[in-house]
Design a protein around this motif. Structure first.
Motif, PDB file in Angstrom:
ATOM      1  N   SER A   1      -5.377   9.967   3.206  1.00 54.37           N
ATOM      2  CA  SER A   1      -4.749  11.118   3.859  1.00 54.37           C
ATOM      3  C   SER A   1      -3.229  10.957   3.956  1.00 54.37           C
ATOM      4  CB  SER A   1      -5.331  11.315   5.257  1.00 54.37           C
ATOM      5  OG  SER A   1      -4.926  10.275   6.135  1.00 54.37           O
ATOM      6  N   LEU A   2      -2.740   9.730   3.722  1.00 52.41           N
ATOM      7  CA  LEU A   2      -1.322   9.445   3.905  1.00 52.41           C
ATOM      8  C   LEU A   2      -0.547   9.362   2.596  1.00 52.41           C
ATOM      9  CD1 LEU A   2      -1.740   6.695   6.646  1.00 52.41           C
ATOM     10  CD2 LEU A   2      -0.645   8.912   6.981  1.00 52.41           C
ATOM     11  N   GLN A   3      -1.240   9.279   1.462  1.00 51.84           N
ATOM     12  CA  GLN A   3      -0.547   9.198   0.182  1.00 51.84           C
ATOM     13  C   GLN A   3      -1.357   9.868  -0.920  1.00 51.84           C
ATOM     14  OE1 GLN A   3      -1.464   5.218  -2.092  1.00 51.84           O
ATOM     15  NE2 GLN A   3      -0.364   4.720  -0.226  1.00 51.84           N
TER      16      GLN A   3
ATOM     17  N   ALA B   1       3.236  10.596  23.010  1.00 47.82           N
ATOM     18  CA  ALA B   1       4.264  11.023  22.067  1.00 47.82           C
ATOM     19  C   ALA B   1       3.668  11.211  20.685  1.00 47.82           C
ATOM     20  CB  ALA B   1       5.392   9.988  22.025  1.00 47.82           C
ATOM     21  N   GLU B   2       4.457  11.801  19.814  1.00 45.48           N
ATOM     22  CA  GLU B   2       4.084  11.960  18.408  1.00 45.48           C
ATOM     23  C   GLU B   2       5.239  11.451  17.556  1.00 45.48           C
ATOM     24  OE1 GLU B   2       2.428  15.809  17.255  1.00 45.48           O
ATOM     25  OE2 GLU B   2       2.224  16.316  19.374  1.00 45.48           O
ATOM     26  N   PHE B   3       4.950  10.496  16.669  1.00 49.58           N
ATOM     27  CA  PHE B   3       5.986  10.001  15.759  1.00 49.58           C
ATOM     28  C   PHE B   3       5.390   9.593  14.419  1.00 49.58           C
ATOM     29  CE2 PHE B   3       5.338   7.061  19.393  1.00 49.58           C
ATOM     30  CZ  PHE B   3       4.532   6.109  18.796  1.00 49.58           C
ATOM     31  N   GLY B   4       4.358  10.335  13.980  1.00 50.58           N
ATOM     32  CA  GLY B   4       3.771  10.081  12.663  1.00 50.58           C
ATOM     33  C   GLY B   4       3.088   8.740  12.581  1.00 50.58           C
ATOM     34  N   TRP B   5       2.336   8.397  13.637  1.00 57.21           N
ATOM     35  CA  TRP B   5       1.707   7.079  13.732  1.00 57.21           C
ATOM     36  C   TRP B   5       0.343   7.042  13.049  1.00 57.21           C
ATOM     37  CZ3 TRP B   5      -2.997   5.839  16.016  1.00 57.21           C
ATOM     38  CH2 TRP B   5      -3.256   4.478  16.233  1.00 57.21           C
ATOM     39  N   SER B   6       0.040   5.917  12.412  1.00 62.57           N
ATOM     40  CA  SER B   6      -1.307   5.634  11.913  1.00 62.57           C
ATOM     41  C   SER B   6      -1.509   4.135  11.940  1.00 62.57           C
ATOM     42  CB  SER B   6      -1.502   6.149  10.484  1.00 62.57           C
ATOM     43  OG  SER B   6      -2.764   5.701   9.972  1.00 62.57           O
TER      44      SER B   6
ATOM     45  N   ILE C   1       4.540   4.182  10.701  1.00 63.27           N
ATOM     46  CA  ILE C   1       5.229   5.169  11.540  1.00 63.27           C
ATOM     47  C   ILE C   1       6.165   5.962  10.642  1.00 63.27           C
ATOM     48  CG2 ILE C   1       6.922   5.462  13.393  1.00 63.27           C
ATOM     49  CD1 ILE C   1       5.594   3.015  14.745  1.00 63.27           C
ATOM     50  N   LYS C   2       5.893   7.251  10.508  1.00 62.21           N
ATOM     51  CA  LYS C   2       6.652   8.079   9.573  1.00 62.21           C
ATOM     52  C   LYS C   2       7.931   8.637  10.179  1.00 62.21           C
ATOM     53  CE  LYS C   2       2.997   9.619   6.418  1.00 62.21           C
ATOM     54  NZ  LYS C   2       2.356  10.811   5.803  1.00 62.21           N
ATOM     55  N   GLU C   3       7.925   8.904  11.492  1.00 67.12           N
ATOM     56  CA  GLU C   3       9.088   9.519  12.141  1.00 67.12           C
ATOM     57  C   GLU C   3       9.814   8.460  12.960  1.00 67.12           C
ATOM     58  OE1 GLU C   3       7.687  12.980  14.242  1.00 67.12           O
ATOM     59  OE2 GLU C   3       6.287  13.458  12.617  1.00 67.12           O
TER      60      GLU C   3
ATOM     61  N   ILE D   1       0.824  -1.201   0.000  1.00 65.39           N
ATOM     62  CA  ILE D   1       0.000   0.000   0.000  1.00 65.39           C
ATOM     63  C   ILE D   1       0.864   1.259   0.000  1.00 65.39           C
ATOM     64  CG2 ILE D   1      -1.756   1.304   1.303  1.00 65.39           C
ATOM     65  CD1 ILE D   1      -2.787  -1.357   2.374  1.00 65.39           C
ATOM     66  N   PHE D   2       2.040   1.175   0.648  1.00 67.40           N
ATOM     67  CA  PHE D   2       2.899   2.358   0.786  1.00 67.40           C
ATOM     68  C   PHE D   2       4.285   2.146   0.162  1.00 67.40           C
ATOM     69  CE2 PHE D   2      -0.115   2.499   4.337  1.00 67.40           C
ATOM     70  CZ  PHE D   2      -0.668   3.758   4.135  1.00 67.40           C
ATOM     71  N   GLY D   3       4.346   1.360  -0.901  1.00 73.09           N
ATOM     72  CA  GLY D   3       5.627   1.106  -1.542  1.00 73.09           C
ATOM     73  C   GLY D   3       6.298  -0.140  -1.005  1.00 73.09           C
ATOM     74  N   GLN D   4       6.158  -0.375   0.292  1.00 69.97           N
ATOM     75  CA  GLN D   4       6.615  -1.609   0.926  1.00 69.97           C
ATOM     76  C   GLN D   4       5.508  -2.087   1.865  1.00 69.97           C
ATOM     77  OE1 GLN D   4      10.973  -2.122   2.016  1.00 69.97           O
ATOM     78  NE2 GLN D   4      10.763   0.079   2.255  1.00 69.97           N
ATOM     79  N   PRO D   5       5.367  -3.401   2.054  1.00 71.45           N
ATOM     80  CA  PRO D   5       4.350  -3.890   2.987  1.00 71.45           C
ATOM     81  C   PRO D   5       4.611  -3.376   4.397  1.00 71.45           C
ATOM     82  CG  PRO D   5       5.160  -5.685   1.599  1.00 71.45           C
ATOM     83  CD  PRO D   5       6.050  -4.495   1.343  1.00 71.45           C
ATOM     84  N   LEU D   6       3.539  -3.161   5.153  1.00 71.71           N
ATOM     85  CA  LEU D   6       3.671  -2.675   6.523  1.00 71.71           C
ATOM     86  C   LEU D   6       4.471  -3.650   7.379  1.00 71.71           C
ATOM     87  CD1 LEU D   6       0.020  -1.342   6.939  1.00 71.71           C
ATOM     88  CD2 LEU D   6       2.096   0.054   6.880  1.00 71.71           C
ATOM     89  N   GLN D   7       4.333  -4.950   7.119  1.00 72.22           N
ATOM     90  CA  GLN D   7       5.111  -5.940   7.857  1.00 72.22           C
ATOM     91  C   GLN D   7       6.608  -5.721   7.638  1.00 72.22           C
ATOM     92  OE1 GLN D   7       3.669  -9.005   9.436  1.00 72.22           O
ATOM     93  NE2 GLN D   7       5.366 -10.439   9.413  1.00 72.22           N
ATOM     94  N   THR D   8       6.998  -5.403   6.416  1.00 74.51           N
ATOM     95  CA  THR D   8       8.399  -5.128   6.114  1.00 74.51           C
ATOM     96  C   THR D   8       8.882  -3.898   6.867  1.00 74.51           C
ATOM     97  OG1 THR D   8       8.312  -6.146   3.933  1.00 74.51           O
ATOM     98  CG2 THR D   8      10.003  -4.467   4.275  1.00 74.51           C
ATOM     99  N   LEU D   9       8.094  -2.837   6.865  1.00 75.70           N
ATOM    100  CA  LEU D   9       8.473  -1.608   7.556  1.00 75.70           C
ATOM    101  C   LEU D   9       8.605  -1.843   9.058  1.00 75.70           C
ATOM    102  CD1 LEU D   9       6.163   0.909   5.633  1.00 75.70           C
ATOM    103  CD2 LEU D   9       8.623   0.560   5.319  1.00 75.70           C
TER     104      LEU D   9
END
Length: 458
Positions: free
Chosen positions: A275-277, A260-265, A113-115, A29-37
């Motif tokens: 909203s994310l891509q 905390a804030e670290f770009g979580w969704s 997690i973006k950050e 969905i985001f270029g790489q699977p979430l499991q990979t990230l």
């Protein structure tokens, strides 16, 4: 620290991309699977473990191989029993390996997690707090009154600090609120979203299971180090989340939260994805603010439409008005009532030896393109209700047909008669591809008898 990835669920809110046999953590969905990230983040914290379903073994092993992380320990649950038994079983296995005093961090596999740098900093701080025999949960500082998340209420005075980060005692876990209640939470300022991320010491979590879930721990404590009796144990153990089983029973001295804030969704809906891509390029005529998640190489045009989400796969198309994507579950429920295969399967499927995609499925024939990984082979098998025609389109290898070995390469055609024993073997270091056409009375994947299989399938 031992990072642990919990990889389960079917991700029905992201249907038709996410399905039971291909849940969202494995979807691109985001270029790489979430499991990979998630795996890549976890590797920066320690040697990861994964707890997942036996049904996801092929996808899990393929993901580990692609990331050169075959050393990761995987615990395959025979059936999903929610997060409490999964964490209890994990603790028992770690205890049996002498890791009683290790700090464990539990991460869902399907979160974005973006950050990353900020996230890793929070996890390390959480480990410091957890070393003091507290269970630590990471809270996400809310940016709007979300009704799709649970909330964690914290006390005003902090327990521990590390720079700008503070750990607070937890007052209470709150279930997903209605909009009015969510607005009240936001206005009070002492509420965080529950991200489902927990950090704890193994021995401490075991003591909490002994205290709050004695029957479950009695059952789990019989788990063998090789997990060979996990099926027997799981047939008896209660299905319950870690929140209900442990977290909500702890007092403020036992449970801490680090907002905390670290770009979580949690990527829990198509609204979240949009909203994310950016999505696919769309030609809008008399319309705007439309989002398309679609097929490569396909053109999309929309006329007179605004705020619409389009999700297009090879066998399903769904249009959603923005803001209503949580209602995708109603579509999935209706398809389940119809016993539709669309809920479970895509037209493609990954196997231990490679991949296939269904090209055409009719009453009189079924066709597929099949790709076999280098130095891999299909099982030696036969079919009772169909014959097959194989045309090799790429690569080279050999077909075993009733024990006769036949070399094949691009352009070769092989006929597999009804009931014949056969297998395709890729003997090269490149991908082998062939088109299969099935003729007969039934084309289901269950019309198969295996005589020999490298992957020990029935």
């Amino acid at each position: 620290m031992i990072p642990v990835i919990l990889s389960g669920g079917s991700g029905t809110r992201l249907w038709p991309v996410s399905r039971q046999n291909m849940p969202k953590q494995f979807c691109d969905i985001f270029g790489q699977p979430l499991q990979t990230l998630t795996l890549q983040r976890s590797l920066k914290l320690g040697q990861p473990w994964i707890v997942t379903s036996k049904a996801l073994e092929t996808l899990t092993e393929l993901n580990l191989k692609q990331n050169q992380a075959q050393q990761v320990r995987v615990v395959y649950e025979p059936v999903g029993k929610n997060t409490a038994p999964a964490i209890a079983a994990l603790c028992k296995l770690l205890q049996s390996q002498g890791h009683n005093d290790e700090i464990v961090a539990i991460f869902p596999s399907d979160h974005l997690i973006k950050e990353e740098e900020a996230f890793l900093k929070v996890v390390h701080f959480a480990a410091e707090v957890a070393a003091e025999n507290r269970v630590v949960t990471l809270g996400i500082t809310p940016s709007y009154p979300e009704t799709g998340y649970g909330y964690i209420q914290t006390r005003a005075v902090g327990l521990k600090e590390n720079g700008t980060l503070k750990a607070y005692s937890v007052v209470k876990f709150h279930e997903k609120p209605d909009l009015q209640k969510a607005k009240e939470f936001i206005s009070q300022g002492s509420f965080s979203w529950n991200a489902g991320i927990f950090v704890f010491k193994v021995s401490h979590m075991i003591s909490l299971f002994e205290k709050h879930q004695p029957e479950m721990w009695k059952q789990i404590s019989n788990l063998k180090e090789d997990s060979s009796n996990l099926g027997e144990i799981y047939s008896k153990v209660q299905s319950i989340s870690i929140d209900y089983a442990i977290m909500e029973k702890l007092n403020g001295e036992e449970l801490a939260c680090i907002p905390a804030e670290f770009g979580w969704s949690d990527v829990g809906s198509w609204d979240a994805v949009s909203s994310l891509q950016k999505g696919k390029d769309v030609l809008n005529v008399l319309g705007q603010e439309n989002f398309v998640f679609g097929e490569q190489g396909k053109h999309y045009s929309m006329i007179g439409m605004e705020d619409v989400i389009v999700v297009d796969t090879k066998d399903a198309l769904m249009l959603i008005k923005k803001g209503l994507s949580q209602d995708v579950r109603h579509v999935v429920d209706a398809l389940n009532q119809q016993k539709s295969a669309l809920v479970k399967d895509h037209v493609f499927e990954y196997r231990p030896w490679g991949y296939f995609e269904i090209l055409k499925d009719t009453e009189t024939f079924k066709s597929k393109v099949i790709r076999v990984n280098p130095q891999s082979q299909l099982s030696y098998q036969s079919h009772a209700k169909r014959e097959e025609h194989w045309t090799i389109t790429k690569g080279s290898g050999e077909v075993v047909l009733n024990d006769e070995v036949i070399p094949v390469s691009a352009g070769t055609h092989i006929h597999i008669p009804l009931g014949a024993k056969h297998r395709m073997r890729n003997t090269s270091n490149e991908m082998l591809e062939f088109v299969e056409v099935q003729l007969g009375t039934y084309f289901g994947e269950d019309d198969i008898v295996r005589y020999q299989d490298d992957y020990k399938r029935n």
